[in-house]
Motif scaffolding. Structure first.
Motif, PDB file in Angstrom:
ATOM      1  N   GLY A  20      37.975  -0.413  19.237  1.00 30.61           N
ATOM      2  CA  GLY A  20      38.330  -1.364  18.179  1.00 30.61           C
ATOM      3  C   GLY A  20      37.831  -0.920  16.817  1.00 30.61           C
ATOM      4  N   VAL A  21      36.614  -0.399  16.774  1.00 26.89           N
ATOM      5  CA  VAL A  21      36.056   0.107  15.524  1.00 26.89           C
ATOM      6  C   VAL A  21      36.877   1.305  15.063  1.00 26.89           C
ATOM      7  N   GLY A  22      37.239   2.179  15.989  1.00 30.32           N
ATOM      8  CA  GLY A  22      38.057   3.339  15.638  1.00 30.32           C
ATOM      9  C   GLY A  22      39.409   2.947  15.076  1.00 30.32           C
ATOM     10  N   GLN A  23      40.005   1.921  15.646  1.00 27.60           N
ATOM     11  CA  GLN A  23      41.293   1.449  15.132  1.00 27.60           C
ATOM     12  C   GLN A  23      41.143   0.918  13.715  1.00 27.60           C
ATOM     13  N   ARG A  24      40.078   0.150  13.472  1.00 24.86           N
ATOM     14  CA  ARG A  24      39.874  -0.381  12.119  1.00 24.86           C
ATOM     15  C   ARG A  24      39.583   0.736  11.124  1.00 24.86           C
ATOM     16  N   MET A  25      38.772   1.727  11.543  1.00 25.28           N
ATOM     17  CA  MET A  25      38.472   2.840  10.638  1.00 25.28           C
ATOM     18  C   MET A  25      39.739   3.624  10.341  1.00 25.28           C
ATOM     19  N   TRP A  26      40.554   3.890  11.348  1.00 31.09           N
ATOM     20  CA  TRP A  26      41.803   4.633  11.140  1.00 31.09           C
ATOM     21  C   TRP A  26      42.697   3.883  10.158  1.00 31.09           C
ATOM     22  N   GLN A  27      42.765   2.566  10.312  1.00 28.56           N
ATOM     23  CA  GLN A  27      43.615   1.771   9.429  1.00 28.56           C
ATOM     24  C   GLN A  27      43.134   1.857   7.974  1.00 28.56           C
ATOM     25  N   LEU A  28      41.830   1.771   7.755  1.00 28.43           N
ATOM     26  CA  LEU A  28      41.305   1.878   6.388  1.00 28.43           C
ATOM     27  C   LEU A  28      41.505   3.279   5.819  1.00 28.43           C
ATOM     28  N   LEU A  29      41.285   4.297   6.648  1.00 29.54           N
ATOM     29  CA  LEU A  29      41.522   5.674   6.184  1.00 29.54           C
ATOM     30  C   LEU A  29      42.991   5.887   5.852  1.00 29.54           C
ATOM     31  N   GLN A  30      43.868   5.303   6.652  1.00 32.20           N
ATOM     32  CA  GLN A  30      45.315   5.421   6.426  1.00 32.20           C
ATOM     33  C   GLN A  30      45.689   4.834   5.063  1.00 32.20           C
ATOM     34  N   GLN A  31      45.041   3.732   4.678  1.00 33.23           N
ATOM     35  CA  GLN A  31      45.318   3.111   3.381  1.00 33.23           C
ATOM     36  C   GLN A  31      44.848   4.001   2.234  1.00 33.23           C
ATOM     37  N   GLU A  32      43.740   4.720   2.432  1.00 40.93           N
ATOM     38  CA  GLU A  32      43.185   5.591   1.384  1.00 40.93           C
ATOM     39  C   GLU A  32      43.868   6.947   1.315  1.00 40.93           C
ATOM     40  N   ASN A  33      44.335   7.450   2.453  1.00 46.89           N
ATOM     41  CA  ASN A  33      44.766   8.840   2.548  1.00 46.89           C
ATOM     42  C   ASN A  33      46.127   8.919   3.238  1.00 46.89           C
ATOM     43  N   ALA A  34      47.165   9.186   2.471  1.00 45.22           N
ATOM     44  CA  ALA A  34      48.517   9.260   3.039  1.00 45.22           C
ATOM     45  C   ALA A  34      48.689  10.476   3.952  1.00 45.22           C
ATOM     46  N   GLN A  35      47.841  11.479   3.805  1.00 43.37           N
ATOM     47  CA  GLN A  35      47.934  12.712   4.604  1.00 43.37           C
ATOM     48  C   GLN A  35      47.014  12.675   5.834  1.00 43.37           C
ATOM     49  N   LEU A  36      46.505  11.515   6.191  1.00 43.77           N
ATOM     50  CA  LEU A  36      45.503  11.406   7.249  1.00 43.77           C
ATOM     51  C   LEU A  36      45.978  12.002   8.572  1.00 43.77           C
ATOM     52  N   ASP A  37      47.148  11.638   9.030  1.00 45.08           N
ATOM     53  CA  ASP A  37      47.620  12.122  10.336  1.00 45.08           C
ATOM     54  C   ASP A  37      47.775  13.644  10.342  1.00 45.08           C
ATOM     55  N   ARG A  38      48.271  14.199   9.245  1.00 47.95           N
ATOM     56  CA  ARG A  38      48.411  15.661   9.148  1.00 47.95           C
ATOM     57  C   ARG A  38      47.047  16.326   9.177  1.00 47.95           C
ATOM     58  N   GLN A  39      46.081  15.760   8.458  1.00 47.87           N
ATOM     59  CA  GLN A  39      44.744  16.340   8.414  1.00 47.87           C
ATOM     60  C   GLN A  39      44.039  16.230   9.763  1.00 47.87           C
ATOM     61  N   VAL A  40      44.196  15.099  10.430  1.00 46.06           N
ATOM     62  CA  VAL A  40      43.603  14.933  11.765  1.00 46.06           C
ATOM     63  C   VAL A  40      44.176  15.974  12.712  1.00 46.06           C
ATOM     64  N   SER A  41      45.487  16.179  12.663  1.00 42.25           N
ATOM     65  CA  SER A  41      46.125  17.185  13.522  1.00 42.25           C
ATOM     66  C   SER A  41      45.601  18.585  13.222  1.00 42.25           C
ATOM     67  N   ALA A  42      45.414  18.883  11.940  1.00 45.29           N
ATOM     68  CA  ALA A  42      44.923  20.213  11.555  1.00 45.29           C
ATOM     69  C   ALA A  42      43.502  20.445  12.079  1.00 45.29           C
ATOM     70  N   VAL A  43      42.633  19.452  11.967  1.00 47.34           N
ATOM     71  CA  VAL A  43      41.258  19.604  12.456  1.00 47.34           C
ATOM     72  C   VAL A  43      41.254  19.690  13.985  1.00 47.34           C
ATOM     73  N   LEU A  44      42.110  18.921  14.638  1.00 49.53           N
ATOM     74  CA  LEU A  44      42.203  18.996  16.106  1.00 49.53           C
ATOM     75  C   LEU A  44      42.693  20.364  16.565  1.00 49.53           C
ATOM     76  N   GLU A  45      43.638  20.968  15.815  1.00 48.42           N
ATOM     77  CA  GLU A  45      44.097  22.320  16.152  1.00 48.42           C
ATOM     78  C   GLU A  45      42.941  23.312  16.092  1.00 48.42           C
ATOM     79  N   ILE A  46      42.092  23.172  15.077  1.00 48.67           N
ATOM     80  CA  ILE A  46      40.921  24.055  14.954  1.00 48.67           C
ATOM     81  C   ILE A  46      39.987  23.836  16.146  1.00 48.67           C
ATOM     82  N   ALA A  47      39.783  22.580  16.506  1.00 44.93           N
ATOM     83  CA  ALA A  47      38.898  22.271  17.639  1.00 44.93           C
ATOM     84  C   ALA A  47      39.461  22.837  18.935  1.00 44.93           C
ATOM     85  N   HIS A  48      40.765  22.682  19.161  1.00 44.20           N
ATOM     86  CA  HIS A  48      41.384  23.199  20.387  1.00 44.20           C
ATOM     87  C   HIS A  48      41.365  24.725  20.418  1.00 44.20           C
ATOM     88  N   ALA A  49      41.549  25.348  19.252  1.00 48.57           N
ATOM     89  CA  ALA A  49      41.516  26.813  19.182  1.00 48.57           C
ATOM     90  C   ALA A  49      40.126  27.352  19.532  1.00 48.57           C
TER      91      ALA A  49
END
Length: 179
Positions: A65-94
């Motif tokens: 629940g906290v993660g959902q609320r944080m994601w929602q607030l970050l989404q309001q501040e940062n329109a590129q959030l999903d792209r950036q999360v994917s980019a960091v996850l790619e680095i982690a998976h690599a």
């Protein structure tokens, strides 16, 4: 007379339903069943990757629940959030990352590293920044609160301390230091 009996049956039936519903909710609470803060929000495609990234960056049990609320607030501040999360996850998976130390040095400086720091800060602080207008999305679930929950004093209505009801002048409170 039959009308009164029917009304009583309806009242007892509604009470019975209420009692059953209350018992079910109470049992769910005792068993630790947690419902998502918002089913619509949980269905958002960006929440699951955000929680995956959060679990890699912060090695604690994280509240959905906290993660959902944080994601929602970050989404309001940062329109590129999903792209950036994917980019960091790619680095982690690599880097076959299991913990933050496995991949954090590989995150390039700039917006991706700033996002990683902001997510870590958010989980610990319960807000996204240190400004006076920062919106809190967690208090008791914030990780810094969890570390001190066993030693934080219990709030009291006493004038100068817990269970001190004597008529004494209030002790002046010094302003908190700003770090």
């Amino acid at each position: 007379m039959s009308r009164n009996n029917n009304e009583r049956e309806l009242q007892s039936l509604s009470r019975r339903k209420l009692l059953k519903a209350g018992a079910a909710l109470g049992a769910g609470g005792l068993l630790g069943v947690q419902l998502p803060v918002s089913a619509a929000l949980a269905a958002e495609p960006g929440v699951a990757p955000f929680m995956e990234l959060s679990r890699l960056l912060v090695n604690h049990q994280l509240d959905e629940g906290v993660g959902q609320r944080m994601w929602q607030l970050l989404q309001q501040e940062n329109a590129q959030l999903d792209r950036q999360v994917s980019a960091v996850l790619e680095i982690a998976h690599a880097n076959n990352a299991k913990i933050v130390e496995d991949f954090f040095p590989a995150i390039p400086e700039g917006e991706l590293q700033d996002l990683a720091y902001q997510v870590i800060f958010g989980w610990y602080a319960g807000c996204l920044n240190t400004s006076k207008t920062a919106e809190s999305f967690a208090f008791a679930q914030a990780l810094t609160f969890q570390n001190t929950a066993d030693v934080i004093s219990i709030p009291s209505y006493g004038r100068t301390g817990p269970n001190e009801w004597a008529d004494r002048p209030n002790v002046p409170v010094l302003p908190l230091r700003d770090f």
